[in-house]
Design a protein around this motif. Sequence first.
Motif, mmCIF file in Angstrom:
data_model
loop_
_atom_site.group_PDB
_atom_site.id
_atom_site.type_symbol
_atom_site.label_atom_id
_atom_site.label_comp_id
_atom_site.label_asym_id
_atom_site.label_seq_id
_atom_site.Cartn_x
_atom_site.Cartn_y
_atom_site.Cartn_z
ATOM 1 N N ALA A 9 0.838 -1.207 0.000
ATOM 2 C CA ALA A 9 0.000 0.000 0.000
ATOM 3 C C ALA A 9 0.871 1.255 0.000
ATOM 4 N N ALA A 10 1.926 1.254 0.788
ATOM 5 C CA ALA A 10 2.833 2.413 0.841
ATOM 6 C C ALA A 10 3.524 2.621 -0.499
ATOM 7 N N ALA A 11 3.950 1.533 -1.115
ATOM 8 C CA ALA A 11 4.619 1.647 -2.413
ATOM 9 C C ALA A 11 3.648 2.152 -3.467
ATOM 10 N N ALA A 12 2.421 1.643 -3.453
ATOM 11 C CA ALA A 12 1.425 2.085 -4.431
ATOM 12 C C ALA A 12 1.121 3.569 -4.247
ATOM 13 N N TRP A 13 0.904 3.976 -3.014
ATOM 14 C CA TRP A 13 0.625 5.399 -2.773
ATOM 15 C C TRP A 13 1.873 6.233 -3.044
ATOM 16 N N GLY A 14 3.045 5.680 -2.795
ATOM 17 C CA GLY A 14 4.292 6.377 -3.107
ATOM 18 C C GLY A 14 4.410 6.671 -4.592
ATOM 19 N N VAL A 15 3.975 5.754 -5.422
ATOM 20 C CA VAL A 15 4.000 5.981 -6.872
ATOM 21 C C VAL A 15 3.020 7.093 -7.233
ATOM 22 N N VAL A 16 1.839 7.081 -6.610
ATOM 23 C CA VAL A 16 0.869 8.154 -6.856
ATOM 24 C C VAL A 16 1.479 9.499 -6.461
ATOM 25 N N MET A 17 2.114 9.548 -5.300
ATOM 26 C CA MET A 17 2.765 10.787 -4.864
ATOM 27 C C MET A 17 3.891 11.177 -5.811
ATOM 28 N N ALA A 18 4.606 10.183 -6.311
ATOM 29 C CA ALA A 18 5.742 10.441 -7.198
ATOM 30 C C ALA A 18 5.306 11.052 -8.518
ATOM 31 N N ILE A 19 4.129 10.673 -9.006
ATOM 32 C CA ILE A 19 3.679 11.223 -10.284
ATOM 33 C C ILE A 19 2.874 12.509 -10.117
ATOM 34 N N ALA A 20 2.639 12.911 -8.881
ATOM 35 C CA ALA A 20 1.883 14.147 -8.627
ATOM 36 C C ALA A 20 2.486 15.367 -9.325
ATOM 37 N N PRO A 21 3.816 15.527 -9.387
ATOM 38 C CA PRO A 21 4.356 16.675 -10.113
ATOM 39 C C PRO A 21 3.997 16.690 -11.597
ATOM 40 N N ALA A 22 3.510 15.589 -12.123
ATOM 41 C CA ALA A 22 3.053 15.576 -13.517
ATOM 42 C C ALA A 22 1.920 16.584 -13.706
ATOM 43 N N LEU A 23 1.177 16.855 -12.648
ATOM 44 C CA LEU A 23 0.147 17.898 -12.716
ATOM 45 C C LEU A 23 0.784 19.263 -12.976
ATOM 46 N N ALA A 71 9.710 8.935 -8.604
ATOM 47 C CA ALA A 71 9.769 10.327 -8.151
ATOM 48 C C ALA A 71 10.989 11.044 -8.719
ATOM 49 N N THR A 72 12.119 10.362 -8.756
ATOM 50 C CA THR A 72 13.331 10.948 -9.332
ATOM 51 C C THR A 72 13.113 11.286 -10.798
ATOM 52 N N ALA A 73 12.550 10.338 -11.539
ATOM 53 C CA ALA A 73 12.324 10.560 -12.971
ATOM 54 C C ALA A 73 11.360 11.719 -13.207
ATOM 55 N N VAL A 74 10.267 11.765 -12.458
ATOM 56 C CA VAL A 74 9.279 12.844 -12.644
ATOM 57 C C VAL A 74 9.879 14.191 -12.247
ATOM 58 N N ALA A 75 10.664 14.230 -11.184
ATOM 59 C CA ALA A 75 11.307 15.481 -10.773
ATOM 60 C C ALA A 75 12.288 15.960 -11.845
ATOM 61 N N LEU A 76 13.036 15.041 -12.436
ATOM 62 C CA LEU A 76 13.969 15.421 -13.497
ATOM 63 C C LEU A 76 13.230 15.955 -14.721
ATOM 64 N N VAL A 77 12.120 15.332 -15.073
ATOM 65 C CA VAL A 77 11.318 15.816 -16.205
ATOM 66 C C VAL A 77 10.740 17.189 -15.876
ATOM 67 N N THR A 78 10.278 17.368 -14.647
ATOM 68 C CA THR A 78 9.736 18.670 -14.233
ATOM 69 C C THR A 78 10.793 19.760 -14.369
ATOM 70 N N ILE A 79 11.998 19.480 -13.913
ATOM 71 C CA ILE A 79 13.094 20.445 -14.026
ATOM 72 C C ILE A 79 13.394 20.732 -15.493
ATOM 73 N N ALA A 80 13.447 19.697 -16.312
ATOM 74 C CA ALA A 80 13.759 19.884 -17.734
ATOM 75 C C ALA A 80 12.705 20.741 -18.424
ATOM 76 N N VAL A 81 11.432 20.461 -18.173
ATOM 77 C CA VAL A 81 10.357 21.239 -18.794
ATOM 78 C C VAL A 81 10.396 22.683 -18.305
ATOM 79 N N ALA A 82 10.535 22.865 -16.991
ATOM 80 C CA ALA A 82 10.559 24.221 -16.432
ATOM 81 C C ALA A 82 11.759 25.007 -16.957
ATOM 82 N N ALA A 83 12.917 24.382 -16.993
ATOM 83 C CA ALA A 83 14.118 25.068 -17.476
ATOM 84 C C ALA A 83 13.960 25.460 -18.937
ATOM 85 N N SER A 84 13.403 24.573 -19.731
ATOM 86 C CA SER A 84 13.184 24.869 -21.147
ATOM 87 C C SER A 84 12.221 26.048 -21.316
ATOM 88 N N LEU A 85 11.126 26.028 -20.578
ATOM 89 C CA LEU A 85 10.155 27.119 -20.679
ATOM 90 C C LEU A 85 10.736 28.436 -20.180
#
Length: 102
Positions: A9-23, A71-85
Motif C-alpha cells: 500500500a505504501a509503495a502504491a501510494w508512493g508511486v501516486v505521490m511520485a507522479i503528482a508533479p506531472a500535474l 519520483a526521481t524521474a518525474v522530478a527530473l522531467v519537471t526540471i527539464a520542462v521548467a528550465a526549457s520554458l
Amino acid sequence: MLSDVVGFAAAAWGVVMAIAPALQIHRMLRTRSADDVSLGYFALLIPGFLLWVLYGLSRHDWPLVIPNTVATAVALVTIAVAASLKRNSARSAEARRSGRTR
C-alpha cells in the motif's frame, strides 16, 4: 503478512505521490510558463529520492525503490520542462526588448 500489505500500500501510494508533479508539468505545458515553479525545490528533492533508492536497493526493499525511482524521474522531467520554458521565456523577453529599441 501485515507488513507486506502495508508495504504494498505504501509503495502504491508512493508511486501516486511520485507522479503528482506531472500535474505541474501539465500546467506548465498548458500555460507555456514556468514562472511559478521553483527549480530549487525539485533540485533539493532529487538527492533525497536518490538516497532512498540506494537505501532500498541495499536492503532489497522494492516498496522504497520503486516509488523513489519514479519520483526521481518525474522530478527530473519537471526540471527539464521548467528550465526549457524559462529559457524560452527569457529569449522571448529579450527579443521583445530588442524589437522595441530598434
